[in-house]
Design an enzyme around this catalytic site. Structure first.
Site, PDB file in Angstrom:
ATOM      1  N   CYS A 150       0.823  -1.212   0.000  1.00 22.39           N
ATOM      2  CA  CYS A 150       0.000   0.000   0.000  1.00 22.39           C
ATOM      3  C   CYS A 150       0.856   1.260   0.000  1.00 22.39           C
ATOM      4  O   CYS A 150       0.584   2.207  -0.743  1.00 22.39           O
ATOM      5  CB  CYS A 150      -0.969  -0.003   1.178  1.00 22.39           C
ATOM      6  SG  CYS A 150      -0.223  -0.451   2.768  1.00 22.39           S
ATOM      7  N   TYR A 151       1.913   1.281   0.810  1.00 19.86           N
ATOM      8  CA  TYR A 151       2.800   2.451   0.816  1.00 19.86           C
ATOM      9  C   TYR A 151       3.471   2.658  -0.544  1.00 19.86           C
ATOM     10  O   TYR A 151       3.503   3.785  -1.058  1.00 19.86           O
ATOM     11  CB  TYR A 151       3.866   2.311   1.900  1.00 19.86           C
ATOM     12  CG  TYR A 151       3.411   2.652   3.303  1.00 19.86           C
ATOM     13  CD1 TYR A 151       2.909   3.913   3.612  1.00 19.86           C
ATOM     14  CD2 TYR A 151       3.513   1.716   4.331  1.00 19.86           C
ATOM     15  CE1 TYR A 151       2.509   4.235   4.902  1.00 19.86           C
ATOM     16  CE2 TYR A 151       3.118   2.026   5.631  1.00 19.86           C
ATOM     17  CZ  TYR A 151       2.613   3.286   5.910  1.00 19.86           C
ATOM     18  OH  TYR A 151       2.230   3.601   7.185  1.00 19.86           O
TER      19      TYR A 151
END
Length: 346
Positions: A150-151
């Site tokens: 996600c990052y």
């Protein structure tokens, strides 16, 4: 109709995959795997699915599972996924893996970041990094996808147009990003308990976070030269959602309108990337529950610095939703099938 199995189905990512896929007319979920809950109906673990998806969880038995599905999505910890994925691929299955095991082109980067010896280095050349906005054509024909974290998704998509167009320096890129607690997975660690996270905001993984080399790998490929970033993640007292603020020094003076047009052109055909109008900033509440990423371009003329903000749902575009987007491409479906561009918002 294609037959799909989810391995690691009772974690948060696995459950979100079930939510996105279980009512599809073109997909049949034929197996959900959870060693912890084998023999129990999925709807007993997540009662929201009672009467809607009551399939009994299977134990991990690769030969038996291979009889049930042609596509598999694994939602397992780093290192655990390697042998399972290798066996699935060897049996002719197409796999989307959520661990970091197949996101890296160079095994040494992976091994240094995760302090693990890679168990299937021969598959790294076969694996495709699962960002449709950058690797759509390769994803269509791939047998193995390394679904981005996600990052990295929130950061790479926010930076890509600036680097690809040579608008910013490859030095001194700073990423300041914040995630909801679900990004840590469904586990009972004290650090993620209610009393530790409620009404609290904290940084973690300073300097050495293991997503840093993944981000640098993809940005270096875009720039055509080595890129190093300073990445600091934070934990916010919310269940899901992610916001990144990214600082980049301009390579040469340029107007905000020119930068904005470069971003709009780069993502003009992307169904899940929304470039916000000038002065409008992204908020997590407007993307949670969707497969959308919102991006805002801002120019600090005083410091000759580009500030880009991006927001997505760490359970959506940051993990499960992105995997479904890749699955659609692999199966020849409409890329947007089963994915909403509109979140919960209330």
């Amino acid at each position: 109709m294609i037959k799909v199995g989810i391995i690691g189905a009772t974690g948060y990512v696995g459950a979100e995959l079930v939510r996105l896929l279980h009512r599809r007319k073109d997909i049949r979920l034929t197996t959900v795997v959870s060693n912890s809950f084998a023999g129990q109906p999925f709807s007993e673990i997540y009662p929201a699915f009672r009467g809607t998806f009551d399939l009994v969880c299977d134990k991990l038995d690769i030969p038996a599972l291979c009889e049930k599905a042609d596509y598999f999505i694994t939602a397992l910890p780093h290192g655990v996924s390697t042998d399972i994925t290798r066996e699935l691929v060897q049996n002719g299955k197409r796999v989307i893996d959520h661990s970091a095991d197949f996101r890296f082109r160079d095994r040494t980067r992976y091994e240094k970041a995760y302090k693990l010896t890679h168990g299937a280095p021969e598959l790294l050349e076969k694996a495709v990094y699962g960002l449709p906005e950058l690797y759509r054509d390769k994803i269509r024909n791939a047998d193995l996808i390394g679904d981005p974290g996600c990052y990295p998704t929130c950061s790479i998509l926010a930076i890509a147009p600036a680097l690809k167009n040579g608008l910013v320096s490859t030095d001194n890129i700073i990423i300041d990003a914040t995630s909801g607690v679900s990004g840590a997975g469904r586990k009972s660690d004290l650090a993620y308990s209610y009393c530790e996270t409620d009404e609290n905001f904290k940084a973690y993984g300073i300097i050495s976070h293991r997503h840093t080399p993944e981000i640098e790998q993809e940005l270096s490929f875009l720039a055509g030269r080595d890129v190093a970033v300073s990445f600091t993640p934070h934990l916010a007292p919310m269940k899901r959602g992610m916001l990144a603020t990214i600082y980049m020094n301009l390579a040469k003076p340029v107007s905000r309108d020119h930068i904005l047009e470069a971003y709009r052109e780069f993502y003009k055909d992307e169904p899940f990337v929304r470039i916000l109008p000038p002065g409008v900033l992204p908020e997590t509440r407007f993307v949670v529950g969707s497969n959308r990423i919102d991006i805002s371009v801002n120019l600090d003329e005083r410091l000759n610095r580009l500030i880009v903000l991006s927001a997505l749902d760490n359970m959506g575009k940051g993990s499960a939703g992105q995997a479904v987007q890749a699955l659609n491409l692999m199966a020849g479906f409409d890329e947007t099938e089963g994915l909403s561009p509109v979140g919960f918002f209330l």
